[in-house]
Design an enzyme around this catalytic site. Structure first.
Site: not given
Ligand code: NAP
Length: 481
Positions: A287, A324, A348
């Site tokens: 992204k 999003d 996200a």
């Molecule tokens: P990302 O860019 O990898 O960001 C993940 C975030 O979660 C980071 O801030 C990370 O913290 C935190 N994190 C990861 N593991 C963690 C843990 N064990 N404990 C606490 N914090 C943790 O991922 P993303 O693209 O934002 O996606 C996040 C979620 O949104 C995904 O599960 C995805 O399924 C969902 N999503 C849903 C949709 C939808 O259409 N419903 C669309 C997009 C995404 P750090 O900064 O410390 O690493």
């Protein structure tokens, strides 16, 4: 039974085959009427000009309708006229603003090939100088052209199967170019071959691969079939292709949606451009990285969010958007001005922060890595705090934008005793649809919103950017289950 439409407008009406409808869209002065008449003559089919049909139906000129009844009334008449057009054996020239109405796009796109005509502003100004024009803005001609073209740009892009620049060409020349493209399609045989090798090296399921082979063969079954897809790594688990292909059948769109799975987004974008792909949905981990491969990024995706999840290809440009944030915003509209806590600071979360701030919410970002919470809060214009501050903040709304709870990691970012009945809990994770956090929230009597709601809204907005058609949320929900 649905009529068989002959691919590539190759059929001859006298042989008893209906000929696929050609629809011309574009701004005034791009040559739709002249070029449309020539094409209709060449294909031996009827020509329809929607503005002329409106004048015929009302007995008034277009400027008079605009002046006396206003644009809304004009658009209503235009919609009625477009609904009466024949589904095949026709060339249709549309009014410049017809593309702004999703109901028109749904009708015009069905079983048709839509050709977007465009031209540079000098050419359009010259062509319009002596033409009577409806007062759309009250601005001087050149400024009006610039403003209206800019305002409608994404709608024109959404309408386009083929794009033709008519500046510096004659109507006959442009009609000739269109005829050639209708026969051969845009991608060269070498590009289709390259794409086929790419897809064969991936993990595309058998029936989908066989359909792709029909699209990319030399010669292809239908040179006008447009490819779209999801770009990610990995992304073979994405259900997007099943959803989009079902929608293509529903709306009569000559398209095929597939998986672009590769660790190199640069390679994916090169193949997509060569193949004249119509659009891409972009997912993890591209992204942010995809932004360096684009010609343009819209105002929301560029700076405040800093991530692109949708790429539209039109008129030689790849344009990035983010849907999003709209997916997060839509279910939260009734909570405008609430106190919100956002968990996470990744891609996200950036879209969610933009949506929450846009809704006037007093928003605090909490993240495992505090520096990232600070960075995101500064970019989005909200607060940040340490992960342990949730209990002190006691918000009206919590949004989980971490992957915690996403199968197979079925942990919850909050403990059950941190939840209370006045709290609304929105979990962006959508696999499973009811996460451990949502289960706990339901037990505590909270209002809950599933990540499926975000998925539906962001997919709906994507479809609108790709095709200008407004899919009802219930339709997407039905195809997801
Ligand atoms: P990302 O860019 O990898 O960001 C993940 C975030 O979660 C980071 O801030 C990370 O913290 C935190 N994190 C990861 N593991 C963690 C843990 N064990 N404990 C606490 N914090 C943790 O991922 P993303 O693209 O934002 O996606 C996040 C979620 O949104 C995904 O599960 C995805 O399924 C969902 N999503 C849903 C949709 C939808 O259409 N419903 C669309 C997009 C995404 P750090 O900064 O410390 O690493």
């Amino acid at each position: 039974m649905r009529q068989q439409i002959v691919p590539g407008v190759l059929g001859e009406p006298e042989r008893g085959h209906p000929v696929r409808r050609i629809v011309l869209t574009g701004f005034r002065g791009t040559g739709k009427t002249e070029i449309g008449k020539i094409l209709a003559q060449q294909k031996k089919v009827q020509f329809f000009d929607t503005d002329s049909l409106i004048e015929l139906a009302t007995g008034r000129s277009i400027p008079d309708i605009f002046h006396e009844d206003g644009e809304e009334r004009f658009r209503n008449i235009e919609r009625e006229v477009i609904a009466t057009l024949p589904p095949a054996d026709a060339v249709v020239s549309t009014g410049g603003g017809a593309v702004t109405d999703p109901a028109n796009m749904e009708r015009l796109r069905r079983e048709s090939v839509v050709v977007l005509l465009f031209a540079d502003i000098d050419t359009i100004e010259k062509r319009l100088e002596d033409a009577p024009r409806p007062p759309l803005t009250g601005l001087p001609l050149r400024e009006e052209i610039a403003e209206m073209m800019d305002r409608r740009r994404h709608r024109y892009n959404a309408s386009a199967d083929l794009c033709i620049d008519t500046s510096g060409t004659t109507p006959n020349g442009a009609a000739g170019t269109i005829s050639t493209l209708l026969q051969n399609g845009v991608p060269a045989a070498a590009s289709r071959k390259e794409a086929l090798a790419f897809f064969r090296g991936g993990r595309i399921p058998g029936p989908s691969m066989r359909r792709l082979e029909q699209v990319l063969n030399d010669p292809p079954d239908d040179p006008l079939t447009r490819v779209l897809g999801v770009a990610g790594y990995p992304c073979a688990h994405s259900r997007g292709p099943y959803l989009f292909n079902a929608l293509f059948s529903l709306y009569g769109l000559n398209c095929q949606y597939t998986w672009f799975e590769d660790p190199d987004i640069g390679k994916i974008m090169r193949i997509a451009r060569n193949l004249d792909v119509k659009g891409l949905s972009v997912t993890i981990p591209f992204k942010q990285d995809v932004m360096t491969c684009l010609d343009e990024i819209d105002e929301h995706a560029a700076r405040p969010i800093g991530a692109v999840n949708t790429v539209v290809f039109a008129c030689g440009a790849a344009i990035g958007h983010n849907t999003d944030w709209l997916g997060v915003r839509k279910p939260l509209v009734p909570m405008k001005g609430a106190r919100a806590v956002l968990l996470g600071a990744g891609g996200a979360a950036a879209a969610a922060a933009y949506a929450l701030v846009d809704l006037g919410m007093d928003t605090t970002v909490l993240n495992r890595t505090p520096q990232k919470a600070k960075d995101l809060a500064e970019r989005a214009g909200c607060r940040w705090a340490g992960w342990d501050s949730f209990d002190d903040l006691r918000p009206d709304l919590v949004v989980n934008a971490t992957p915690l709870g996403m199968a197979p990691d079925l942990r919850s970012p909050l403990k059950e005793d941190q939840l209370y009945p006045e709290l609304t809990v929105f979990d962006l994770v959508y696999t499973p649809p009811v996460t451990p956090l949502l289960e706990a929230a339901q037990r505590k009597g909270c209002r809950t919103i599933s990540g499926t709601e975000m998925f539906i809204e962001q997919a709906r907005e994507q479809f609108y950017l790709f095709f200008g058609i407004d899919v009802p949320p219930e339709t997407i929900r039905k195809y997801l289950t």
